[in-house]
Design an enzyme around this catalytic site. Structure first.
Site, PDB file in Angstrom:
ATOM      1  N   GLY A   1      47.790  13.198 -48.139  1.00  0.00           N
ATOM      2  CA  GLY A   1      47.885  13.705 -49.497  1.00  0.00           C
ATOM      3  C   GLY A   1      48.675  14.990 -49.387  1.00  0.00           C
TER       4      GLY A   1
ATOM      5  CG  ASP B   1      53.484  17.185 -47.856  1.00  0.00           C
ATOM      6  OD1 ASP B   1      53.968  17.591 -48.929  1.00  0.00           O
ATOM      7  OD2 ASP B   1      53.063  16.029 -47.686  1.00  0.00           O
TER       8      ASP B   1
ATOM      9  CB  THR C   1      47.863  20.031 -51.473  1.00  0.00           C
ATOM     10  OG1 THR C   1      46.880  19.105 -51.965  1.00  0.00           O
ATOM     11  CG2 THR C   1      48.891  20.299 -52.560  1.00  0.00           C
TER      12      THR C   1
ATOM     13  CE1 TYR D   1      50.232   7.732 -53.402  1.00  0.00           C
ATOM     14  CE2 TYR D   1      52.123   6.868 -54.612  1.00  0.00           C
ATOM     15  CZ  TYR D   1      51.578   7.771 -53.716  1.00  0.00           C
ATOM     16  OH  TYR D   1      52.391   8.709 -53.124  1.00  0.00           O
TER      17      TYR D   1
ATOM     18  CB  ALA E   1      59.814  15.605 -44.426  1.00  0.00           C
TER      19      ALA E   1
END
Length: 308
Positions: A32, A262, A34, A102, A260
């Site tokens: 995910g 993140d 964050t 998703y 990449a």
């Protein structure tokens, strides 16, 4: 865990990840945007915590175990009985570009700021050194949740908390409602100190012609530090001292470009929190992103990360 005031709190959603390997089989992990950044921050020695909501199922248990193993504080991960986290699969093409599928509409992460514990979550955000979130974070919440979150960011900023934001625009998460997306982003950007956008996303959402246009638009919101990521091209960094293009030191043939950006954001923020100036921080960010895209999945093996 270090004093709360020294830590970064990342806000968003972490999901069960299934990534197809070279043999056609899927490997199970977690990811995910964050959360990935929280993990890479912790690996860089920055105290990090994650704020989200999970279920009470075995996958949620495994995610909490992963957070503990990675040194990410799970104090702000709410548990919702009878619920399960979202899930996504990654399919990569021959060039390493990825496509996501998703299953996340009933994820409890969407209700983080509407659960009974929402006020306590907001109070804890006020104790951070830095709060980090993304456009994906914003896409999760109802108008009520967004209002509570942005009001908290405004108060946190007044109390000296640094606010960092990656636009990370994903049209599907906003159900194609560009007008609402722009409205929500505009409100969020009024509360941001460090912006870490990707040019491709900004061009899609705002029609920016080049990274310089992205910088100008974000600076109009009063954002003092902007880094525009631009894939294998240079990253453009802008602050009170001016603007500078920082080249990618080595163009890597990617195995999987997942996370990449993140990992880039984590390395950049870690360097800045350790006292580096923006340009060297961007160079460090390029280096970590280059390592990440050599590996499948959002979170590369710890042994690889420790080597670089």
């Amino acid at each position: 865990m270090a004093d709360n005031k020294s830590r970064v709190i990342c806000v968003g959603e972490v999901m069960v990840e299934f990534s197809r390997g070279n043999d056609g089989r899927y490997g199970q992990a977690f990811g995910g945007d964050t959360f990935n950044t929280a993990v890479y921050l912790a690996r860089a020695g920055i105290p990090a915590a994650y704020a989200t909501a999970m279920g009470d199922d075995p996958y949620s248990d495994a995610l909490l175990a992963l957070a503990t193993a990675e040194g990410v504080d799970s104090e702000l991960i709410a548990r919702v009985p009878g619920r399960m986290p979202g899930l996504y699969t990654i399919e990569t093409d021959a060039k390493g570009e990825r496509k996501f599928y998703y299953w996340r509409d009933t994820s409890p992460a969407r209700e983080l700021f509407e659960l009974p514990s929402w006020a306590a979550t907001c109070e804890t955000l006020l104790t951070a050194r830095l709060v980090y979130f993304s456009g994906v974070t914003l896409s999760l919440y109802s108008n009520t949740g967004i209002g509570r979150f942005l009001a908290t960011l405004e108060l946190a900023r007044k109390q000296g908390v640094t606010i960092a934001f990656d636009g990370n625009f994903r049209p599907r998460g906003w159900k194609g409602d560009v007008a609402r997306t722009r409205t929500v982003f505009a409100e969020a950007l009024k509360r941001v100190d460090i912006a870490l956008p990707t040019f491709e996303d900004e061009a899609m959402l705002w029609g920016d012609a080049n990274p310089e246009a992205t910088v100008a638009r974000l600076q109009a919101f009063g954002i003092g530090e902007v880094v525009v990521k631009n894939g294998p091209n240079t990253a453009l960094v802008a602050d009170k001292n001016g603007q500078e293009h920082v080249p990618v030191p080595e163009v890597v043939e990617p195995v999987d470009t997942t996370a990449a950006g993140d990992s880039f954001n984590a390395a950049y923020l870690a360097a800045r929190l350790k006292g580096e100036s923006p340009v060297p921080a961007v160079s460090a960010a390029h280096a970590l992103a280059a390592q990440k895209i050599r590996h499948r999945g959002a979170i590369m093996p710890r042994a690889v990360s420790a080597m670089h």
